[in-house]
Design a protein around this motif. Structure first.
Motif, PDB file in Angstrom:
ATOM      1  N   SER A   1       9.744  -4.006  -3.747  1.00  0.00           N
ATOM      2  CA  SER A   1       9.142  -3.259  -4.944  1.00  0.00           C
ATOM      3  C   SER A   1       7.792  -2.788  -4.749  1.00  0.00           C
ATOM      4  CB  SER A   1       9.807  -3.666  -6.299  1.00  0.00           C
ATOM      5  OG  SER A   1      11.041  -3.728  -5.837  1.00  0.00           O
ATOM      6  N   ALA A   2       6.684  -3.252  -4.582  1.00  0.00           N
ATOM      7  CA  ALA A   2       5.808  -2.435  -5.126  1.00  0.00           C
ATOM      8  C   ALA A   2       5.105  -1.357  -4.016  1.00  0.00           C
ATOM      9  CB  ALA A   2       4.790  -3.586  -5.108  1.00  0.00           C
ATOM     10  N   VAL A   3       5.669  -1.890  -2.813  1.00  0.00           N
ATOM     11  CA  VAL A   3       5.422  -0.641  -1.869  1.00  0.00           C
ATOM     12  C   VAL A   3       6.787  -0.187  -1.918  1.00  0.00           C
ATOM     13  CG1 VAL A   3       5.442  -1.251   0.775  1.00  0.00           C
ATOM     14  CG2 VAL A   3       4.127  -2.606  -0.501  1.00  0.00           C
ATOM     15  N   VAL A   4       7.396   0.007  -1.742  1.00  0.00           N
ATOM     16  CA  VAL A   4       8.422   1.639  -1.873  1.00  0.00           C
ATOM     17  C   VAL A   4       8.297   2.421  -3.047  1.00  0.00           C
ATOM     18  CG1 VAL A   4      11.331   1.983  -1.768  1.00  0.00           C
ATOM     19  CG2 VAL A   4      10.374   0.083  -0.926  1.00  0.00           C
ATOM     20  N   VAL A   5       8.521   1.281  -4.325  1.00  0.00           N
ATOM     21  CA  VAL A   5       8.042   2.193  -5.631  1.00  0.00           C
ATOM     22  C   VAL A   5       6.833   2.444  -5.840  1.00  0.00           C
ATOM     23  CG1 VAL A   5       9.172   2.759  -8.325  1.00  0.00           C
ATOM     24  CG2 VAL A   5      10.327   0.543  -6.588  1.00  0.00           C
ATOM     25  N   LEU A   6       6.136   1.580  -6.344  1.00  0.00           N
ATOM     26  CA  LEU A   6       4.929   1.542  -6.204  1.00  0.00           C
ATOM     27  C   LEU A   6       3.489   2.419  -5.100  1.00  0.00           C
ATOM     28  CD1 LEU A   6       4.567  -1.373  -9.104  1.00  0.00           C
ATOM     29  CD2 LEU A   6       4.940   1.366 -10.120  1.00  0.00           C
ATOM     30  N   GLN A   7       3.977   2.321  -4.632  1.00  0.00           N
ATOM     31  CA  GLN A   7       3.359   2.656  -3.246  1.00  0.00           C
ATOM     32  C   GLN A   7       1.919   1.685  -3.085  1.00  0.00           C
ATOM     33  OE1 GLN A   7       4.348   5.527  -1.006  1.00  0.00           O
ATOM     34  NE2 GLN A   7       6.078   5.735  -2.354  1.00  0.00           N
ATOM     35  N   VAL A   8       2.233   0.216  -3.346  1.00  0.00           N
ATOM     36  CA  VAL A   8       1.187  -0.453  -2.667  1.00  0.00           C
ATOM     37  C   VAL A   8       1.393  -0.531  -1.490  1.00  0.00           C
ATOM     38  CG1 VAL A   8       0.563  -3.143  -3.854  1.00  0.00           C
ATOM     39  CG2 VAL A   8       1.229  -0.824  -5.417  1.00  0.00           C
TER      40      VAL A   8
ATOM     41  N   PRO B   1       0.119  -4.877   2.314  1.00  0.00           N
ATOM     42  CA  PRO B   1      -1.013  -6.404   2.508  1.00  0.00           C
ATOM     43  C   PRO B   1      -1.539  -6.869   1.269  1.00  0.00           C
ATOM     44  CG  PRO B   1      -2.785  -4.479   4.250  1.00  0.00           C
ATOM     45  CD  PRO B   1      -1.552  -3.890   3.302  1.00  0.00           C
ATOM     46  N   LEU B   2      -1.877  -6.035   0.471  1.00  0.00           N
ATOM     47  CA  LEU B   2      -1.856  -6.322  -1.547  1.00  0.00           C
ATOM     48  C   LEU B   2      -0.900  -6.615  -2.054  1.00  0.00           C
ATOM     49  CD1 LEU B   2      -3.870  -6.017  -3.198  1.00  0.00           C
ATOM     50  CD2 LEU B   2      -3.135  -3.713  -4.172  1.00  0.00           C
ATOM     51  N   ALA B   3       0.465  -6.642  -1.346  1.00  0.00           N
ATOM     52  CA  ALA B   3       2.020  -6.808  -1.794  1.00  0.00           C
ATOM     53  C   ALA B   3       1.992  -7.759  -1.708  1.00  0.00           C
ATOM     54  CB  ALA B   3       2.737  -6.108  -1.995  1.00  0.00           C
ATOM     55  N   VAL B   4       1.706  -8.385   0.333  1.00  0.00           N
ATOM     56  CA  VAL B   4       2.312  -9.740   0.554  1.00  0.00           C
ATOM     57  C   VAL B   4       1.315 -10.477  -0.029  1.00  0.00           C
ATOM     58  CG1 VAL B   4       1.907 -10.995   2.534  1.00  0.00           C
ATOM     59  CG2 VAL B   4       3.090  -8.560   2.724  1.00  0.00           C
ATOM     60  N   ALA B   5      -0.196 -10.406  -0.872  1.00  0.00           N
ATOM     61  CA  ALA B   5      -1.466 -10.755  -1.339  1.00  0.00           C
ATOM     62  C   ALA B   5      -0.479 -11.830  -2.206  1.00  0.00           C
ATOM     63  CB  ALA B   5      -2.966 -10.510  -1.077  1.00  0.00           C
ATOM     64  N   SER B   6      -0.599 -10.621  -2.829  1.00  0.00           N
ATOM     65  CA  SER B   6      -0.210 -11.053  -4.110  1.00  0.00           C
ATOM     66  C   SER B   6       1.439 -11.948  -4.860  1.00  0.00           C
ATOM     67  CB  SER B   6       0.385  -9.984  -5.544  1.00  0.00           C
ATOM     68  OG  SER B   6      -1.016  -8.920  -4.828  1.00  0.00           O
ATOM     69  N   SER B   7       1.948 -11.776  -4.080  1.00  0.00           N
ATOM     70  CA  SER B   7       3.078 -12.371  -4.008  1.00  0.00           C
ATOM     71  C   SER B   7       3.563 -13.797  -3.015  1.00  0.00           C
ATOM     72  CB  SER B   7       4.258 -12.320  -2.461  1.00  0.00           C
ATOM     73  OG  SER B   7       4.919 -10.925  -3.445  1.00  0.00           O
ATOM     74  N   GLY B   8       2.645 -13.641  -2.252  1.00  0.00           N
ATOM     75  CA  GLY B   8       1.798 -15.205  -2.350  1.00  0.00           C
ATOM     76  C   GLY B   8       0.976 -16.131  -2.935  1.00  0.00           C
TER      77      GLY B   8
END
Length: 278
Positions: free
Chosen positions: A231-238, A241-248
Protein backbone atom coordinates in the motif's frame (compact mmCIF):
# COMPACT_ATOMS: atom_id res chain seq x y z
CA UNK A 1 18.87 21.26 -12.81
CA UNK A 2 18.57 19.90 -16.35
CA UNK A 3 15.77 17.49 -17.19
CA UNK A 4 16.63 14.65 -19.60
CA UNK A 5 13.93 12.42 -21.05
CA UNK A 6 16.04 9.26 -21.44
CA UNK A 7 18.24 6.94 -19.40
CA UNK A 8 20.91 8.99 -17.63
CA UNK A 9 23.58 6.30 -17.38
CA UNK A 10 23.29 5.75 -13.64
CA UNK A 11 23.06 9.43 -12.69
CA UNK A 12 19.90 10.43 -10.81
CA UNK A 13 20.14 14.15 -11.65
CA UNK A 14 22.01 16.41 -14.04
CA UNK A 15 23.05 19.66 -12.40
CA UNK A 16 24.44 22.83 -14.00
CA UNK A 17 26.02 25.10 -11.39
CA UNK A 18 29.02 27.32 -10.66
CA UNK A 19 31.72 27.42 -7.96
CA UNK A 20 29.93 30.22 -6.09
CA UNK A 21 26.86 28.06 -5.45
CA UNK A 22 29.03 25.12 -4.35
CA UNK A 23 30.89 27.37 -1.92
CA UNK A 24 27.59 28.72 -0.60
CA UNK A 25 26.34 25.15 -0.01
CA UNK A 26 29.73 23.89 1.23
CA UNK A 27 29.69 21.12 -1.39
CA UNK A 28 33.14 21.35 -3.01
CA UNK A 29 34.74 18.59 -0.92
CA UNK A 30 31.98 16.10 -1.78
CA UNK A 31 32.72 16.01 -5.53
CA UNK A 32 34.98 13.79 -7.60
CA UNK A 33 36.08 14.85 -11.12
CA UNK A 34 34.89 12.96 -14.20
CA UNK A 35 36.28 12.77 -17.69
CA UNK A 36 34.25 13.29 -20.86
CA UNK A 37 34.41 9.56 -21.60
CA UNK A 38 32.66 8.75 -18.31
CA UNK A 39 29.38 10.05 -19.75
CA UNK A 40 27.40 7.54 -21.88
CA UNK A 41 27.38 8.50 -25.56
CA UNK A 42 23.58 8.95 -25.82
CA UNK A 43 23.50 11.17 -22.74
CA UNK A 44 26.54 13.12 -23.99
CA UNK A 45 24.80 13.79 -27.30
CA UNK A 46 21.53 14.99 -25.76
CA UNK A 47 23.36 17.17 -23.26
CA UNK A 48 25.46 18.64 -26.06
CA UNK A 49 22.33 19.54 -28.04
CA UNK A 50 20.78 21.18 -24.97
CA UNK A 51 23.91 23.17 -24.10
CA UNK A 52 24.30 24.27 -27.72
CA UNK A 53 20.89 26.00 -27.57
CA UNK A 54 21.99 27.96 -24.49
CA UNK A 55 25.63 28.59 -25.32
CA UNK A 56 27.04 31.62 -27.11
CA UNK A 57 29.45 29.20 -28.77
CA UNK A 58 27.19 26.42 -30.10
CA UNK A 59 30.08 24.85 -32.02
CA UNK A 60 31.75 23.95 -28.70
CA UNK A 61 29.04 24.00 -26.00
CA UNK A 62 31.26 22.10 -23.53
CA UNK A 63 33.83 24.88 -23.42
CA UNK A 64 34.55 26.02 -19.86
CA UNK A 65 32.50 23.21 -18.28
CA UNK A 66 34.08 20.79 -15.78
CA UNK A 67 32.42 17.47 -14.96
CA UNK A 68 31.97 16.04 -11.46
CA UNK A 69 29.92 13.57 -9.48
CA UNK A 70 29.44 13.05 -5.76
CA UNK A 71 31.57 10.89 -3.49
CA UNK A 72 28.28 9.63 -1.94
CA UNK A 73 29.27 11.00 1.46
CA UNK A 74 26.10 13.12 1.49
CA UNK A 75 23.48 14.23 -1.07
CA UNK A 76 24.36 17.17 -3.30
CA UNK A 77 22.05 20.19 -2.74
CA UNK A 78 20.15 21.23 -5.85
CA UNK A 79 17.55 23.85 -6.70
CA UNK A 80 14.96 22.01 -8.78
CA UNK A 81 13.59 22.99 -12.17
CA UNK A 82 11.60 25.59 -10.26
CA UNK A 83 12.27 26.88 -6.75
CA UNK A 84 9.36 25.97 -4.51
CA UNK A 85 9.12 27.67 -1.13
CA UNK A 86 12.57 26.66 0.00
CA UNK A 87 12.24 23.01 -1.01
CA UNK A 88 15.57 21.76 -2.31
CA UNK A 89 16.15 18.62 -4.35
CA UNK A 90 18.67 16.14 -2.96
CA UNK A 91 20.79 14.41 -5.60
CA UNK A 92 22.53 11.25 -4.40
CA UNK A 93 24.51 10.51 -7.57
CA UNK A 94 24.28 13.49 -9.94
CA UNK A 95 26.27 14.48 -12.98
CA UNK A 96 27.45 17.97 -12.02
CA UNK A 97 28.40 20.44 -14.77
CA UNK A 98 30.40 23.31 -13.28
CA UNK A 99 30.89 26.49 -15.29
CA UNK A 100 33.00 29.44 -14.16
CA UNK A 101 31.76 31.74 -16.94
CA UNK A 102 27.99 31.38 -16.84
CA UNK A 103 27.29 35.04 -17.68
CA UNK A 104 29.67 35.21 -20.64
CA UNK A 105 29.08 31.66 -21.92
CA UNK A 106 25.26 31.50 -22.02
CA UNK A 107 22.61 33.61 -23.69
CA UNK A 108 20.69 36.00 -21.48
CA UNK A 109 17.48 35.65 -23.43
CA UNK A 110 15.92 32.22 -23.05
CA UNK A 111 18.38 31.00 -20.42
CA UNK A 112 19.68 33.37 -17.74
CA UNK A 113 16.47 35.40 -17.63
CA UNK A 114 14.42 32.19 -17.25
CA UNK A 115 16.64 31.03 -14.38
CA UNK A 116 16.22 34.36 -12.64
CA UNK A 117 12.42 34.33 -12.96
CA UNK A 118 11.93 30.79 -11.62
CA UNK A 119 14.39 31.11 -8.74
CA UNK A 120 17.27 29.01 -10.03
CA UNK A 121 19.76 31.86 -9.78
CA UNK A 122 20.46 32.97 -6.20
CA UNK A 123 21.85 36.44 -5.52
CA UNK A 124 23.97 36.72 -2.38
CA UNK A 125 24.16 40.53 -2.21
CA UNK A 126 20.72 42.11 -1.81
CA UNK A 127 21.87 45.72 -2.02
CA UNK A 128 23.86 45.04 -5.19
CA UNK A 129 20.87 43.25 -6.74
CA UNK A 130 18.58 46.21 -6.08
CA UNK A 131 21.19 48.53 -7.55
CA UNK A 132 21.36 46.44 -10.74
CA UNK A 133 17.57 46.40 -10.98
CA UNK A 134 17.37 50.18 -10.68
CA UNK A 135 20.20 50.82 -13.16
CA UNK A 136 18.57 48.61 -15.79
CA UNK A 137 15.07 49.99 -15.23
CA UNK A 138 13.57 46.66 -14.17
CA UNK A 139 11.77 47.85 -11.03
CA UNK A 140 8.43 48.33 -12.80
CA UNK A 141 8.51 44.72 -14.03
CA UNK A 142 9.18 43.13 -10.63
CA UNK A 143 6.32 42.18 -8.37
CA UNK A 144 8.46 40.94 -5.47
CA UNK A 145 11.89 39.64 -4.51
CA UNK A 146 11.89 36.37 -2.60
CA UNK A 147 14.46 35.75 0.10
CA UNK A 148 15.77 32.19 0.12
CA UNK A 149 16.53 32.28 3.86
CA UNK A 150 12.96 33.27 4.73
CA UNK A 151 11.52 30.55 2.51
CA UNK A 152 13.83 27.93 3.98
CA UNK A 153 12.97 28.96 7.56
CA UNK A 154 9.27 28.80 6.78
CA UNK A 155 9.62 25.41 5.11
CA UNK A 156 11.76 24.13 8.00
CA UNK A 157 9.08 25.19 10.47
CA UNK A 158 6.42 23.41 8.41
CA UNK A 159 8.51 20.24 8.19
CA UNK A 160 9.14 20.37 11.96
CA UNK A 161 5.39 20.51 12.59
CA UNK A 162 4.84 17.61 10.20
CA UNK A 163 7.57 15.63 11.97
CA UNK A 164 5.94 16.27 15.36
CA UNK A 165 2.57 15.19 14.01
CA UNK A 166 4.18 12.12 12.46
CA UNK A 167 5.88 11.26 15.77
CA UNK A 168 2.55 11.54 17.59
CA UNK A 169 0.88 9.31 14.99
CA UNK A 170 3.67 6.73 15.35
CA UNK A 171 3.32 6.77 19.16
CA UNK A 172 -0.45 6.27 18.87
CA UNK A 173 0.04 3.45 16.37
CA UNK A 174 2.55 1.69 18.63
CA UNK A 175 0.19 2.04 21.59
CA UNK A 176 -2.67 0.55 19.58
CA UNK A 177 -0.35 -2.23 18.38
CA UNK A 178 0.65 -3.14 21.94
CA UNK A 179 -3.01 -3.22 23.02
CA UNK A 180 -4.01 -5.42 20.08
CA UNK A 181 -1.16 -7.87 20.64
CA UNK A 182 -1.88 -8.02 24.36
CA UNK A 183 -5.57 -8.60 23.80
CA UNK A 184 -4.94 -11.34 21.23
CA UNK A 185 -2.55 -13.06 23.69
CA UNK A 186 -5.20 -12.98 26.45
CA UNK A 187 -7.85 -14.41 24.10
CA UNK A 188 -5.45 -17.18 22.99
CA UNK A 189 -4.62 -18.08 26.61
CA UNK A 190 -8.30 -18.20 27.59
CA UNK A 191 -9.15 -20.47 24.67
CA UNK A 192 -6.17 -22.78 25.32
CA UNK A 193 -6.23 -22.75 29.12
CA UNK A 194 -6.76 -26.50 29.46
CA UNK A 195 -3.95 -27.27 27.03
CA UNK A 196 -1.65 -24.82 28.80
CA UNK A 197 -2.40 -26.36 32.21
CA UNK A 198 -1.86 -29.93 31.00
CA UNK A 199 1.38 -29.18 29.15
CA UNK A 200 2.79 -27.15 32.02
CA UNK A 201 2.01 -29.82 34.60
CA UNK A 202 3.83 -32.27 32.31
CA UNK A 203 6.98 -30.14 32.50
CA UNK A 204 6.75 -27.89 29.43
CA UNK A 205 7.80 -24.27 29.88
CA UNK A 206 5.36 -21.49 29.07
CA UNK A 207 7.64 -20.28 26.26
CA UNK A 208 7.61 -23.71 24.63
CA UNK A 209 3.84 -24.03 25.06
CA UNK A 210 3.06 -20.78 23.29
CA UNK A 211 5.58 -21.46 20.50
CA UNK A 212 3.54 -24.49 19.40
CA UNK A 213 0.65 -22.28 18.31
CA UNK A 214 2.63 -19.21 17.24
CA UNK A 215 2.78 -19.92 13.49
CA UNK A 216 -0.72 -18.59 12.60
CA UNK A 217 -0.07 -15.35 14.50
CA UNK A 218 3.29 -14.84 12.79
CA UNK A 219 1.72 -15.52 9.38
CA UNK A 220 -0.94 -12.91 10.11
CA UNK A 221 1.71 -10.37 11.11
CA UNK A 222 3.72 -11.18 7.98
CA UNK A 223 0.64 -10.73 5.77
CA UNK A 224 -0.07 -7.38 7.47
CA UNK A 225 3.50 -6.22 6.85
CA UNK A 226 3.37 -7.21 3.18
CA UNK A 227 0.02 -5.48 2.62
CA UNK A 228 1.25 -2.34 4.41
CA UNK A 229 4.42 -2.23 2.29
CA UNK A 230 2.46 -2.75 -0.93
CA UNK A 231 0.00 0.00 0.00
CA UNK A 232 2.84 2.40 0.83
CA UNK A 233 4.52 1.79 -2.52
CA UNK A 234 1.37 1.92 -4.67
CA UNK A 235 -0.73 4.56 -2.90
CA UNK A 236 1.79 6.77 -1.11
CA UNK A 237 4.59 6.41 -3.69
CA UNK A 238 7.08 5.38 -0.99
CA UNK A 239 10.33 3.87 -2.26
CA UNK A 240 10.45 0.07 -2.21
CA UNK A 241 13.60 -0.15 -0.01
CA UNK A 242 12.04 2.14 2.59
CA UNK A 243 8.76 0.21 2.56
CA UNK A 244 10.56 -3.13 2.94
CA UNK A 245 12.76 -1.78 5.74
CA UNK A 246 9.74 -0.38 7.59
CA UNK A 247 7.90 -3.70 7.28
CA UNK A 248 10.98 -5.52 8.55
CA UNK A 249 11.16 -3.22 11.60
CA UNK A 250 7.45 -3.86 12.16
CA UNK A 251 8.03 -7.61 12.23
CA UNK A 252 11.13 -7.29 14.44
CA UNK A 253 9.03 -5.39 16.99
CA UNK A 254 5.81 -7.39 16.74
CA UNK A 255 7.07 -10.99 16.85
CA UNK A 256 9.03 -10.67 20.13
CA UNK A 257 6.14 -8.71 21.65
CA UNK A 258 3.70 -11.41 20.63
CA UNK A 259 5.92 -14.09 22.17
CA UNK A 260 6.30 -12.10 25.39
CA UNK A 261 2.57 -11.37 25.70
CA UNK A 262 1.56 -14.98 24.98
CA UNK A 263 4.09 -16.31 27.49
CA UNK A 264 2.86 -13.90 30.16
CA UNK A 265 -0.79 -14.68 29.36
CA UNK A 266 -0.11 -18.44 29.50
CA UNK A 267 1.60 -18.08 32.90
CA UNK A 268 -1.24 -15.94 34.21
CA UNK A 269 -3.93 -18.31 32.97
CA UNK A 270 -2.10 -21.31 34.42
CA UNK A 271 -1.95 -19.57 37.81
CA UNK A 272 -5.69 -18.98 37.65
CA UNK A 273 -6.26 -22.64 36.88
CA UNK A 274 -4.13 -23.73 39.85
CA UNK A 275 -6.00 -21.39 42.22
CA UNK A 276 -9.30 -22.79 40.98
CA UNK A 277 -8.11 -26.34 41.58
CA UNK A 278 -7.08 -25.41 45.10
Amino acid sequence: MIEIQQDMGGFDHIVLTNPTFMTLMDAQSDLAPLSFSDIPINLREELGETLAMWSMNPDDPWEGIALYTTLETRPFPVIGTQADAGNAVTANHPLVLVTTTSVSSFHTSGFLDVLVSNGQIVFTDTSRLREIIDINGLSEYLVSIDYVADQILETTHLYRQQAQLGGFAIAMSLTALVLVLGQSAVIWARRKRRMIFIHHTNGSSFVRIQLEGLAPAVCLLLLSAVLAAASAVVVLQVGLPLAVASSGIFLIICVPLEIAFRTFAARTESSHQIRRKN
